[in-house]
Structures are given as C-alpha cells and as structure tokens.
Design a protein around this motif. Sequence first.
Motif, PDB file in Angstrom:
ATOM      1  N   VAL A  96       0.821  -1.217   0.000  1.00 50.78           N
ATOM      2  CA  VAL A  96       0.000   0.000   0.000  1.00 50.78           C
ATOM      3  C   VAL A  96       0.852   1.262   0.000  1.00 50.78           C
ATOM      4  O   VAL A  96       0.326   2.372   0.132  1.00 50.78           O
ATOM      5  N   THR A 130      -6.524   7.540  -5.972  1.00 51.61           N
ATOM      6  CA  THR A 130      -5.747   6.342  -6.312  1.00 51.61           C
ATOM      7  C   THR A 130      -6.724   5.183  -6.435  1.00 51.61           C
ATOM      8  O   THR A 130      -7.247   4.689  -5.435  1.00 51.61           O
ATOM      9  N   GLN A 131      -6.963   4.749  -7.665  1.00 50.89           N
ATOM     10  CA  GLN A 131      -8.072   3.843  -7.926  1.00 50.89           C
ATOM     11  C   GLN A 131      -7.892   2.485  -7.253  1.00 50.89           C
ATOM     12  O   GLN A 131      -8.824   1.954  -6.647  1.00 50.89           O
ATOM     13  N   HIS A 132      -6.694   1.895  -7.326  1.00 52.31           N
ATOM     14  CA  HIS A 132      -6.544   0.540  -6.802  1.00 52.31           C
ATOM     15  C   HIS A 132      -6.683   0.507  -5.287  1.00 52.31           C
ATOM     16  O   HIS A 132      -7.218  -0.458  -4.728  1.00 52.31           O
ATOM     17  N   LEU A 133      -6.254   1.564  -4.580  1.00 48.15           N
ATOM     18  CA  LEU A 133      -6.442   1.602  -3.141  1.00 48.15           C
ATOM     19  C   LEU A 133      -7.912   1.783  -2.769  1.00 48.15           C
ATOM     20  O   LEU A 133      -8.398   1.183  -1.802  1.00 48.15           O
ATOM     21  N   MET A 135     -10.469   0.794  -4.549  1.00 45.49           N
ATOM     22  CA  MET A 135     -11.162  -0.469  -4.813  1.00 45.49           C
ATOM     23  C   MET A 135     -10.877  -1.498  -3.719  1.00 45.49           C
ATOM     24  O   MET A 135     -11.762  -2.264  -3.319  1.00 45.49           O
ATOM     25  N   LEU A 136      -9.651  -1.515  -3.199  1.00 44.37           N
ATOM     26  CA  LEU A 136      -9.325  -2.438  -2.114  1.00 44.37           C
ATOM     27  C   LEU A 136     -10.105  -2.095  -0.855  1.00 44.37           C
ATOM     28  O   LEU A 136     -10.656  -2.979  -0.176  1.00 44.37           O
ATOM     29  N   ARG A 138     -12.953  -0.545  -0.703  1.00 45.09           N
ATOM     30  CA  ARG A 138     -14.352  -0.879  -0.944  1.00 45.09           C
ATOM     31  C   ARG A 138     -14.598  -2.372  -0.721  1.00 45.09           C
ATOM     32  O   ARG A 138     -15.619  -2.774  -0.145  1.00 45.09           O
ATOM     33  N   ASP A 139     -13.664  -3.208  -1.173  1.00 46.66           N
ATOM     34  CA  ASP A 139     -13.825  -4.650  -0.965  1.00 46.66           C
ATOM     35  C   ASP A 139     -13.766  -5.024   0.510  1.00 46.66           C
ATOM     36  O   ASP A 139     -14.365  -6.024   0.914  1.00 46.66           O
TER      37      ASP A 139
END
Length: 502
Positions: A96, A130-133, A135-136, A138-139
Amino acid sequence: MRIGNILQFTEHHRYYIFRDFSLSSLDYKILSLIYQPMIGAFAVALYQQLYHGISDGASGYSSLEPQRKLFLGLGLEMNERGRKHLVEQASRLEAVGLLQTSRLALPEQSDLIYEYELAKPLTPGEFFQTQHLVMLLRDKVGKYALIALRESFGAQEPDELASVQLSKENISVPFYELFQLNPQSVDPELEQALSEVAPSRQAAPRLKQETAGIPYGEIILRFPRNSANRSYVERLRGDGEQLGQLNYVAYKYSLNASDLCRLLDEDGVFAPDGLLLIDELQMRANQMYRQDKKREGDRQRTIARVQQSQAEVMEDNIEEFGVQEEYYLSVPSLLDGRCDIHQYNMLMRNEPHTRFLQRFFPGAVPDWIERSFERIDLNYRLPAPVINVLIHYVIGMNDAHRMTKTFVEAVVSNMLVKQVDTFEKAVGYVREQGKVEADKEQRQENARSVGTSGRGGSRAGARGGASRKPSIPIVQDTEAASQVSPEKLEEMRQLARKLDGK
C-alpha cells in the motif's frame, strides 16, 4: 518483502530506519480508519513501531539495532513462524506504499543489514484519487462505508457560499513585492556550511508533467474583454490545477497563447457554473492541430510546385545520369512503340515524377493519384528516381489490382523499411517482388491442377495415400445370378399367391 531463504531474515540480523516526515493527527486518523481496514491492525502496529524508532522531533536515520527488538516489541516468537509473520506484515505495508525494504551487504562482512524506509500516508484527496487503493478499501468495508469515510475527512462549505456564484480574485502578495534581498550579500562560508550539514539523503523529487509554460497573465492579456467567457477565464487565476491542464493540452497539441485563447473563447468549453470542460477543450485542440497539419502539408506542396516549375525552366542545365544495362526495366505495354528500352530507362532515371507520371495517361492525371505521389515526394522524402520506379511497378506493369491507395501505401512503406533510396536499389526491389509474385502464381496454378486431378480420380489417389473410408463392396450383375431354375420360379409364385391371400 521477497525473502528466498528464511534464514536470511532472522532476529539476529541488524536493521535501521529512515524517514523524512512526521505524522500529524490527520495522518493518525487516516492510518486508523483507512489503512487499518485494508492491511490489518498488526501491520499498522509494525508501521508505528518503526516510526517511533526515530524521535518525534527529528527525521533521518535510526541507529543499528538487531531485529530482536522488532520481534519483542510486536510480541512475536523468535522462530520460523514469527519470521514469516513479520515478513507478511511488512509486505502488506509495502503493497500500500507505506514502506520500502532494502537489503544491504557490507563489502568486508558476510552479514546482511535491512533498511526500512517509511513513507507518509496519503492525504484524503490523494488517497481517493488512487483507484486501486479505493477499490481495495471498498472490498474490505463496502461501498456505503467508503462513501461515509470520504465525507468524514472533509469539512463542507458554508451553505451561504455554496448557493451563490462567487467571483474569486487572488489578492495574495508575492514574496518580491514585500521583501527585497541584497544580491551582493552572498556568503560563501554560509553556503559551504549549509551543504556540509545537509542530510546525505533527500526525498525523491516528484516528476513534473510537461507543460507549455503559458502563464495566466499572458492568457488574460490576449483574451477579448467583451467575450462571454471572460469571467470564467478570470477565475483560472487562482486555480493552479486547471491552469496546469490547459498548459498540458497546449504542450500536447503545440498550441501557443493565441490558439489557447481562441479555444477558450468558443461556446461549450465552460460549464454553466464556470468549470472548464477539459475533454471538450482537448477534442477541439485536436481538431485545430489536424487542420494546421493539413494546411502545412498543402503549403509545402504548393512551395514544391513553385520550385519545380522554376527548376523545369533550368532543366536544360541539369546533368543527366546514365543507366547501366544490368538495371534496365522493360518498356510497359502502355508506352510500347513510343520509346525504346534505353530511352524509357533514361526518362525513368532523370525525369521528375510529375512528368514521368503524365506519360501513362492520355489526358490529365487523376487527382487522387497525383495527390498520392505528391505526399510520397514531400512527406516520405523518396528520391525522384525511386518514385519513378514505383510508378513503373504500380502503373506500368498494367495490373488493375495495383491501382489502389492501399497497395501504393503498402509498397512505399516496404521501401522505406528496406531503405530503398537509389535507382539501383529500387530496380532490385521491383525484380525481387516480381519473383515473389511469380512463385506465388506458380504455387496457385499447381494447387488448382492438383485439385482438378483429385476430383477426376479417386480420393485416395489425390491425397497420395490410403483412404480413411472403408471400402464397401459393390453388388455387380453377373450371368449366374440372372439364371433361375423352373422349380425355384414355381416356389416363388406359390409364395406370392399365399401372401396375396389366394
């Protein structure tokens, strides 16, 4: 953390910490509410223990310590299980962006030293961009909890200001309007001392995006005063982000300040609330770029025509180049009887492509053919003899399939890749392509002949091997089968009468 052998990461190996920041109360809140749901409480505890390895009022390096201190501080057992658990938690921090781990090998010793470089947590604005963070997270917590977290980190604008359209003007005083420095009071000893006590390690500078470097003052100076978008452009003065986007679009499409003002003056570039529609601006900038490129190409072709007409007046003084017989190309059927092979190859070697092209047409040259070869001459920079050989190949060899833009572009591209830049190389290319086409036609003719013979004969013979289908015997009429005795015939008649009921 990539550890190939767990014995290379033990409590006996030494480590040190590096950081060049300090955490605020907002950073602690971000660690607790955002990073902890993603990587777990144990990983955040490891981050805080590494952070407090350096005192709060300082930054830089910590002292060398054995990793036993980390194991004891985190309550881990000093065995293989504890080592793997610590490696896993450090890997979570690295994934991260909170930690970077390096392994150092001293030149005179066989021992390994580990470096833990801490990074500051992202601000709420940076994190939610930061899109990937995102999305993580949110999951881990869900969509609605993510929205609530986003709202909890920002204070809302007062309703009185949010309900009206305000005209924002930057009235801040710059440094050089308030303070004046003495340029003669340069102290070399001070500069040397500052360089000596400066930390040996600096934070990595962030890469800046390439821009055109057009300041706001130059834009507003050229912008029309009576334009409907004037108020929207004036708001850009204090908006560094939108000014950066404008300069990037100008850099991308090679626009100057006048072109940028012309685009900002058009309708539909700004939203009703004054927000710059960067996608619409970029689309119109692309159209302007393509139009300018087309006009530049037309201008180059016009200049080339003028220069060519001037050269044709003086072409009597131009030296002609001879052609050796080994590089002769046959006279096309279109010019048969009008010139012999020597004259044809001399024309192809020395004439401009415009003159040579006209010889293949009884009247005017079609426009699309003329434009195609103009582009080949001016944009691709092929020499005139090479273009004439190209004309011989695509037009003179009298193949209707070659008279297409696609085929001409394909041949030109192949010539450019193979670096065909002389008359001799072009002749060799044409002969090589002729052999390739002849071999292709021969293979097609052989395939057709084999297919015809295969249909006339047996399938097994056409394939040259045994047939995969089983051979089925065919009943043939024989003389013995056609002869029936009278007794047999009478029995058959009686059987037929029984079946008929008689």
